[in-house]
Motif scaffolding. Structure first.
Motif, mmCIF file in Angstrom:
data_model
loop_
_atom_site.group_PDB
_atom_site.id
_atom_site.type_symbol
_atom_site.label_atom_id
_atom_site.label_comp_id
_atom_site.label_asym_id
_atom_site.label_seq_id
_atom_site.Cartn_x
_atom_site.Cartn_y
_atom_site.Cartn_z
ATOM 1 N N THR A 608 0.772 -1.367 0.142
ATOM 2 C CA THR A 608 -0.034 0.153 0.033
ATOM 3 C C THR A 608 0.745 0.942 0.017
ATOM 4 O OG1 THR A 608 0.130 0.395 2.637
ATOM 5 C CG2 THR A 608 -1.861 -1.148 1.341
ATOM 6 N N LEU A 609 0.393 1.930 -0.518
ATOM 7 C CA LEU A 609 1.039 3.561 -0.165
ATOM 8 C C LEU A 609 -0.074 4.783 0.624
ATOM 9 C CD1 LEU A 609 2.367 4.351 -4.265
ATOM 10 C CD2 LEU A 609 3.266 4.059 -2.449
ATOM 11 N N TYR A 610 0.406 5.259 0.946
ATOM 12 C CA TYR A 610 0.339 6.328 2.242
ATOM 13 C C TYR A 610 -0.293 8.138 1.998
ATOM 14 C CZ TYR A 610 -0.463 9.903 5.588
ATOM 15 O OH TYR A 610 -0.937 10.251 7.183
ATOM 16 N N LEU A 611 -1.924 7.936 1.615
ATOM 17 C CA LEU A 611 -2.194 8.732 0.845
ATOM 18 C C LEU A 611 -2.551 10.163 1.965
ATOM 19 C CD1 LEU A 611 -3.276 10.844 -0.699
ATOM 20 C CD2 LEU A 611 -4.764 9.213 -1.557
ATOM 21 N N PRO A 612 -1.975 10.710 2.253
ATOM 22 C CA PRO A 612 -2.295 11.917 3.650
ATOM 23 C C PRO A 612 -3.499 12.992 2.977
ATOM 24 C CG PRO A 612 0.190 12.206 2.790
ATOM 25 C CD PRO A 612 -0.617 11.461 1.848
ATOM 26 N N GLY A 613 -4.794 12.889 4.350
ATOM 27 C CA GLY A 613 -5.470 13.450 3.951
ATOM 28 C C GLY A 613 -5.265 14.908 3.297
ATOM 29 N N PRO A 614 -4.058 15.751 3.880
ATOM 30 C CA PRO A 614 -4.362 17.222 3.817
ATOM 31 C C PRO A 614 -3.860 16.982 2.349
ATOM 32 C CG PRO A 614 -3.163 17.138 6.077
ATOM 33 C CD PRO A 614 -2.952 15.369 5.098
ATOM 34 N N TRP A 615 -3.029 16.207 1.328
ATOM 35 C CA TRP A 615 -3.146 16.570 -0.037
ATOM 36 C C TRP A 615 -4.215 15.899 -0.659
ATOM 37 C CZ3 TRP A 615 2.027 13.798 -0.452
ATOM 38 C CH2 TRP A 615 3.062 14.276 0.495
ATOM 39 N N LEU A 616 -5.065 15.951 -0.206
ATOM 40 C CA LEU A 616 -6.742 15.926 -0.872
ATOM 41 C C LEU A 616 -7.349 17.144 -1.001
ATOM 42 C CD1 LEU A 616 -8.100 12.146 -0.034
ATOM 43 C CD2 LEU A 616 -6.835 12.999 -1.935
ATOM 44 N N GLN A 617 -8.151 17.224 -2.189
ATOM 45 C CA GLN A 617 -9.030 18.257 -1.887
ATOM 46 C C GLN A 617 -10.484 18.334 -2.003
ATOM 47 O OE1 GLN A 617 -7.794 20.456 -4.958
ATOM 48 N NE2 GLN A 617 -8.563 19.879 -6.356
#
Length: 645
Positions: A608-617
């Motif tokens: 898996t790859l970590y996707l931080p919430g702040p990098w989403l809009q």
């Protein structure tokens, strides 16, 4: 280990008073503030961190240094405070962090100290949450980074001797320190800031190419205003090679035996023991088994060290992520590239959640810093423990469009034309700084088939194509391929070699050789190939967001790579952390809104790859996948990291 530690106490000349007040004897400490001091407990911080006999003192009082390492550049800036608060709530009083030169000066003379690289903000934030700081400014920091945190443009110099007093290296270091050090001098403890110690270089004893180098680094820091406690850090067997006169020598918990402490005592006399790297695990590599953590061994060692008044730094308290292409490689057997996750068996997970070991360590540190005999635990300030951040499983995203790399080439920057192969570092791109990371494509015309031989000049992994037809891979292990003879084809064909830089060595004597791409001639039937077109495919955010041409095609089937795939992730008003799972994809890189999340590869162990919430809009988020071989079109999500077994 206990027998060894008893000998150690004698060898270091620890006083009988220390033994009488140690946790082993059960005798009480006079006050908690004399055991474990945080910035808020020291009235005059300007006295700084001192060495007095076998103790560290802060504000004139004996104190343990209980530190944990967090790399600000491996954690989204929006989560810095959360991670620091969790460090403090666990019972630590210090954060250790390293400064990556290659990220702060990616091009020669162009510096970046904003956003996720705003070091001064990170240090100031540590003070706000009541933590001291141990700063490791390098210039070399190791830390499993590409080239150990040194910028790759240094290797444009064919005579470069990294980590020495070679003029080309020291000139670059001086320029870098002229930018870096003024940003942190006002944050030293003598200026009422949190920085209590600065580490010179990192494990130089294992490299030790130049006896004048470490004194040079010391002088370079001192002359620019560093006046806090200086220290070195080396493994047991390399202790002598890394020492510097009048600089505190500290230890990495590796290759340590009785002779280590005899050596330390011989040149340092009675002094406090600081395990600068007390590590519980190691970074994982692609295609290798995941490193496991033995929590019982970790806790046993920690208890014994603390019982003898050792200070320690837990590497890593929180590992974070090798976002983008920042990860390096290890010289294990031949070459082992580091995975994207830097979980490292840390006390917090990759996304900052608590582990069972966190709770165990918290209980241990409380038992050390709260004497049971003469201090009510309620009198000790305990910072609140942040709540775990919620994760979410988003609906699967289908990549509805794709673009072949071959179709995109005519729209990219003009390629370099060269009679011979040119490595990444020596390309005349990035305003003369060369290419640092990513991919590089070499094209040349051939008129026959036969045996293609790399002679070790493919660094690190090259996919070979005849026109658009995949032939095979050349890498560290495979150095030959047979190019088929096509009797039905007259004239020349295009031989293409797409080379991935999988991360330069992070340590070892061979770092001076770590140029990437094609680093020498490639031979067809024993004749060197000539007349190359070379495309730089560094895949920076600008490339993904603006340079890719708008020639997307509907992905009505599962096209093979190398190709770019485009999908949209729709998110509600409150984006949350998640993990991307590239199930049934093969190998490549994932970008979200232009941010490079890192590499994936189906050989594992990481899944898996970590996707931080702040990098989403809120609303639509653009996912671009560069897949090298076989795609699956569907991008899945999960709420837990899957890093292997």
């Amino acid at each position: 280990m206990q027998t060894l530690l008893v000998r150690l106490v004698v060898l270091l000349g620890l006083t009988s008073r220390l033994l009488e007040t140690s946790a082993l004897t059960g005798a009480p400490w006079g006050r908690a503030s004399r055991v474990f001091l945080s910035p808020s407990q020291v009235k005059d911080r300007r006295l700084g961190l001192k060495v007095k006999d076998s103790n560290f003192t802060l504000g004139g009082f004996p104190s343990l240094i209980l530190a944990g390492t967090i790399h600000y550049f491996r954690v989204p800036k929006e989560y810095w405070r959360d991670r620091l608060l969790k460090l403090r709530a666990c019972g630590f009083n210090t954060v250790t962090t390293h400064v990556p030169w290659n990220l702060h000066e990616p091009r020669r003379g162009q510096f970046q100290f904003t956003g996720n690289l705003d070091l001064a903000v990170f240090i100031s934030m540590a003070l706000e949450v009541d933590l001291w700081v141990i700063l490791c400014p390098g210039p070399y920091i190791g830390s499993d980074l590409d080239l150990g945190g040194l910028p790759s443009w240094l290797l444009r110099d064919p005579k470069m001797k990294l980590r020495t007093t070679y003029k080309g290296f020291t000139k670059a270091v001086n320029h870098y320190f002229d930018e870096l050090i003024p940003r942190i001098v006002s944050l030293q403890v003598q200026e009422d800031g949190p920085i209590i110690a600065v580490q010179l270089e990192n494990e130089y004893g294992s490299y030790h190419m130049d006896e004048k180098y470490m004194p040079y680094v010391k002088q370079a820091l001192v002359t620019r205003g560093v006046k806090t406690l200086l220290m070195t850090a080396d493994t047991g067997q390399d202790l002598t090679g890394g020492r510097v006169k009048n600089v505190l020598a500290t230890l990495h918990l590796r290759s340590i035996n009785k002779a280590t402490y005899e050596t330390l005592s011989s040149f340092q006399g009675p002094s406090p023991v600081l395990m600068t790297v007390y590590t519980a695990s190691a970074p994982d590599g692609w295609g290798a088994l995941r490193h496991s953590l033995d929590p019982h061994l970790v806790m046993r060692d920690a208890r014994e060290m603390l019982a003898f008044w050792f200070s320690l730094n837990f590497y890593m308290f929180h590992g974070g992520t090798n976002f983008g292409f920042m990860g390096g490689s290890a010289p294990l057997h031949s070459y082992l590239p580091t995975v994207t996750s830097y979980d490292y068996g840390a006390l917090l997970t990759e996304d900052g959640d608590y582990t069972p070991e966190y709770v165990t360590f918290q209980e241990l540190l409380r038992s050390v810093t709260v004497p049971s005999h003469n201090l009510n635990p309620n009198e000790v300030h305990r910072p609140p423990q942040p709540e775990s951040r919620p994760r979410v499983v988003y609906k699967p995203v289908t990549a509805t469009y794709y673009m072949s790399l071959w179709d995109a080439l005519p729209y990219l920057d003009e390629p370099t034309r060269s009679a011979k192969p040119v490595s990444m570092e020596k390309l005349s791109v990035n305003q003369g700084s060369g290419q640092s990371s990513g991919y590089i494509l070499y094209e040349t015309a051939i008129s026959s088939g036969g045996l293609l031989t790399s002679r070790g000049h493919v660094q690190d992994r090259g996919q070979v194509f005849l026109d658009n037809l995949y032939i095979g891979v050349l890498d560290h292990a495979s150095t030959e391929l047979t190019i088929p003879r096509r009797s039905d084809y007259e004239g020349s064909q295009m031989l293409r070699i797409l080379v991935e830089n999988q991360g330069r060595l992070a340590c070892g004597p061979d770092i001076n050789k770590e140029r990437k791409g094609l680093t020498g001639d490639i031979y067809l039937n024993k004749s060197p190939l000539r007349k190359f077109k070379i495309y730089s495919l560094e895949m920076k955010p600008k490339f993904i967001q603006r340079d890719l041409p708008n020639i997307w095609k509907p992905a009505l089937f599962q096209p093979r790579g190398p190709a770019f795939f485009l999908g949209l992730l729709r998110v509600g008003d409150h984006p949350r952390d998640t993990f991307i799972k590239m199930q049934d994809w093969t190998k490549g890189v994932v970008f979200i809104n232009g941010q490079n999340l890192g590499r994936y590869w189906n050989i594992g162990p990481q899944e898996t790859l970590y996707l931080p919430g702040p990098w989403l809009q809120p609303g639509a988020n653009e996912i671009v996948v560069f897949e090298e071989w076989k795609s699956a079109l569907v991008i899945q999500f999960t709420d837990s990291p899957q890093l292997g077994y």
